[in-house]
Design an enzyme around this catalytic site. Structure first.
Site, PDB file in Angstrom:
ATOM      1  CD  GLU A 103     -22.862  35.777  51.014  1.00 17.49           C
ATOM      2  OE1 GLU A 103     -23.851  35.031  50.861  1.00 17.49           O
ATOM      3  OE2 GLU A 103     -22.161  35.763  52.036  1.00 17.49           O
ATOM      4  CG  HIS A 136     -11.617  31.924  55.030  1.00 17.60           C
ATOM      5  ND1 HIS A 136     -12.034  30.664  55.371  1.00 17.60           N
ATOM      6  CD2 HIS A 136     -12.600  32.757  55.426  1.00 17.60           C
ATOM      7  CE1 HIS A 136     -13.212  30.730  55.974  1.00 17.60           C
ATOM      8  NE2 HIS A 136     -13.580  31.994  56.017  1.00 17.60           N
TER       9      HIS A 136
END
Ligand SMILES: Cc1ncc(C[n+]2csc(CCOP(=O)(O)OP(=O)(O)O)c2C)c(N)n1
Ligand SMILES: [Mg+2]
Length: 768
Positions: free
Chosen positions: A490, A557
């Site tokens: 990322e 999530h």
């Protein structure tokens, strides 16, 4: 000399390039127009060798002169030793970067320059490959090299390794120099680097007959001929072949210690100190010049004297310039204080303030502000013309001075994101209802068609068209450079975006899930969000970060850590659209602007049906504008993102028992509601509840602060303003985990009911 300025108190802190000069001269020789540097605080010699930094500029940096004309590196915002060149004209438009030598603005965080470096290098590769892009001001067929510099100790950072791996995979024209002085402040190499030698442990990156990789070079930092060869070689390999190169520059020194904060005698033994004295690169360079008969000893002595004189004069001039405005401003203020003191019953106190100020020979703006503001307290209740003059002066002074420190957090230019007008989506009479992800996909299709410099990349963004199919089929259409897969990394995905955006591309960096953005947080908050501010508008990175988040399932999530994000990313726009049409409109708006933003799509919205607009790629969701999605009279409910659907559900149920809630979609969290529409709603309903799925006191508290304090909604409230958020812990997995972790329709119903019960227990008796 710089060091002395700190020791005598004129400057707060100093950090210098001593001990690392010679390799920087070699790097400067190989550096060409169009190239970019992404380095760190040791690179003053490089900057000076290219004429990008003058001695006087350096002293202004030490003193923190706030005038950009005098302190061109940041107008006093950064400590000295943070370098940049100007990519932008005064109006924010691009300069021709191919005609100048470029240095991306430094940050203090060690290795923080690395992710950005990757993107700066990748831009060359993209421009070479994609012939349809507008490269006029940015690239000559990808022939530009991005040059990185980093200290040996900072190679311990994860950002270094992530960048090195990614650049090897991408095969971009990047040359990284490691300035190795065997220390990181006081800590020797044995604590930093396996085998105490970065060359040994990066050996596996070396390219060979079978595999692509790096060209690795190792060279002694005092050996000028070897350095020149190494840098010319590196430049050719990177520039022509687009192969990354690492140059490990060894045997460097740090003659006076790391910075002005300490001396190296405390942590280096006698043997090391002696070695450093004998092998300092300047000393050995001089010996080489003499041995090679390039100059005589007398000529060099003369040169040194001349240089010292030049630097001394630069220092004096800089200090005089630093002070001159303040000294003339002080004179005026002393006159004003004198005038108010003469007439005031508090003459003694005011005269003391005046005399204390007179005694300050080298006044700062703070000294001036403190004196004038304190003096006004002694004039309370007086109504003389002299007091009025002092009030006016103070007001003008503060208004003039504050922007020196606070301007350019966002762009002041025409295409500031909040200036891009709204264009509503249009629909056929029988508009087809399609999955939200189809609207996104078809809008991206148009967006890539309309913007040749746009490209998107991320984990699974390429071949499969992202995990939710919002880019389905687009790689086939636009190619694997513009619609690209990346490794799982990322930080460097964001680095790619920052670097490419700084070179005229319009990248969209995709972070697969909001919960994983925190890996990249340092690059976002330290580098991207500060760029315009720390360069006082001289560099920009209009990067769009695309991610998806909120309510799905489980601890990793379904995060909605909006409080953290809005506080850490001031300088960016943070948008949380309620559906994919709004999201698509935000992308269209952002492509017209030149500022960085984070767009969080609603994870559970890709398969929900939305009517398909006819003007895909054209409609624009305005930034900084809230939207009332249900009118009502009894209470104002403010929410955003996935939670909004649950708020709508609860509002329907509330209506069944006669409570008519107004629902407002905040949708752009940074900035929030610049037209101040929410307070108008509160004026009508006189009650306010902010609902989100962040932790208690997170984004909901920020929104409350905006509405109650900034918009002054407290004036219209008949009930206490409230927030309803998730639990403090991460959301648990499964249907029940979600229900009991995040605000649900029953929570919202009961909270609203409770507020009305408190106001009117007769009509709304206790529920339970
Ligand atoms: C992320 C981060 N951690 C710690 C620091 C504090 N710090 C500044 S410089 C430095 C040492 C860096 O050593 P090295 O990379 O070898 O560079 P050198 O100064 O020796 O040239 C440290 C620990 C920092 N600026 N950033
Ligand atoms: Mg070091």
């Amino acid at each position: 000399m710089g060091r002395k300025e700190v020791l005598t108190g004129k400057a707060k802190f100093g950090i210098f390039g001593d001990g690392k000069e010679l390799p920087q001269l070699a790097m400067a020789r190989a550096f060409k127009n169009g190239d970019f540097r992404s380095g760190y605080y040791r690179d003053q010699t490089f900057m000076m060798a290219l004429g990008l930094l003058q001695p006087k500029d350096f002293f202004h940096g030490l003193y923190a002169t706030t005038d950009m004309e005098k302190e061109p590196m940041s107008g006093g915002r950064q400590m000295g030793g943070h370098f940049l060149t100007y990519s932008l004209n005064q109006d924010g438009t691009w300069k021709d970067l191919t005609k100048q030598k470029n240095s991306s603005a430094d940050i203090s965080c060690t290795a923080g320059q690395m992710p950005r470096l990757l993107g700066l290098a990748q831009a060359s590769k993209v421009y070479r490959k994609e012939k349809g892009m507008d490269n006029a001001k940015f690239s000559d067929d990808g022939n530009e090299v991005a040059w990185g510099t980093i200290g040996n100790a900072s190679t311990s950072e994860g950002m270094f390794w992530e960048t090195i791996n990614a650049a090897g995979v991408l095969q971009v024209p990047m040359v990284v120099s490691v300035w190795d002085d065997e220390y990181g402040i006081s800590v020797p190499a044995k604590h930093h680097t396996t085998k105490e030698d970065i060359s040994k442990i990066i050996a596996g990156f070396q390219r060979d007959g079978d595999d692509k990789g790096y060209e690795l070079l190792k060279v002694k930092g005092w050996d000028y001929t070897a350095l020149m060869h190494a840098y010319e070689n590196a430049s050719d390999i990177a520039r022509q072949e687009h192969v990354p190169v690492i140059i490990h520059v060894t045997e460097l020194t740090q003659p006076q210690g790391h910075s002005t904060s300490g001396s190296h005698e405390r942590y280096k033994n006698d043997k090391r100190l002696e070695w450093e004295r004998d092998n300092d690169c300047n000393k050995r360079f001089k010996e080489w010049i003499l041995e090679s008969n390039i100059a005589t000893s007398e000529e060099l002595d003369e040169l040194e004297k001349r240089v010292k004189r030049t630097v001394r004069e630069a220092k004096k001039e800089a200090w005089t310039e630093f002070l001159e405005d303040n000294i003339s401003t002080k004179k005026r203020l002393v006159q004003l204080l004198d005038a108010v003191a003469a007439k005031s019953p508090n003459k003694t106190f005011l005269s003391k303030i005046k005399n204390d100020l007179i005694a300050v020979e080298e006044p700062t703006m703070k000294d001036l502000a403190v004196a004038s503001r304190k003096a006004l307290r002694y004039l309370l209740g007086e109504s003389s013309a002299e007091r009025k003059a002092l009030i006016d002066w103070t007001q003008n002074f503060l208004t003039k001075v504050q922007p020196k420190f606070s301007s350019y957090l966002y762009s002041p230019n025409e295409n500031r994101a909040t200036n891009i007008p709204a264009i509503a989506p249009t629909y056929d009479q029988n508009a087809e209802n399609v999955d939200g992800r189809v609207i996104l996909r078809d809008n991206f299709d148009q967006l890539f068609q309309n913007n040749p410099n746009a490209l998107i990349f991320g984990e699974d963004s390429g071949t499969i068209g992202d995990v939710n199919q919002g880019l389905e089929g687009l790689q086939e259409k636009y190619g694997s450079t513009r619609i690209a897969d990346t490794g799982i990394r990322e930080t460097t995905i964001i680095g790619q975006g920052i670097g490419m955006a700084m070179r005229g591309l319009r990248p969209i960096a995709e972070i697969q899930y909001l919960d994983y953005i925190f890996y990249a947080m340092s690059s976002l908050t330290d580098d991207l969000a500060t760029l315009l501010y720390r360069t006082k508008g001289k560099q920009k990175a209009p990067l769009i970060v695309r991610t998806r988040g909120h309510r799905l399932e489980g601890i990793w999530h379904s995060g909605s850590q909006m409080g953290g994000l809005i506080h850490l990313l001031r300088g960016m726009y943070i948008l949380a659209p309620r559906n994919m049409t709004q999201a698509a409109g935000f992308y269209n708006t952002l492509m017209k602007s030149d500022e960085p933003a984070l767009v969080i799509e609603s994870l559970n919205g890709y398969r929900l049906k939305e009517p398909r607009p006819t003007n895909l790629g054209e409609f624009q969701t305005p930034i900084g504008v809230v939207e009332t999605i249900k009118e009502g009279a009894d209470i104002t409910l403010v929410s955003y993102g996935s939670t909004l659907r649950i708020v709508q559900q609860a509002a329907k149920e509330l209506l069944e028992i006669g409570i008519d809630a107004e629902i407002i979609d905040a949708q752009t969290l940074l900035p929030f509601d610049i037209k101040q529409d929410v307070v108008k709603s509160v004026q009508k309903t006189s009650r306010l509840l902010v609902i989100d799925e962040d932790v208690p006191g997170g984004c909901s508290a920020y929104l409350l602060n905006e509405i109650v304090e900034k918009q002054k909604a407290y004036r219209y409230l008949d009930s206490a303003p409230q927030t309803l958020s998730a639990q403090s812990h991460r959301p648990a997995y499964g249907t029940d985990g979600d229900y009991f972790s995040k605000p649900n329709a029953e929570d919202i119903f009961e909270k609203v009911y409770g507020i009305l019960h408190e106001a009117n227990p007769d009509d709304y008796p206790k529920l339970r």
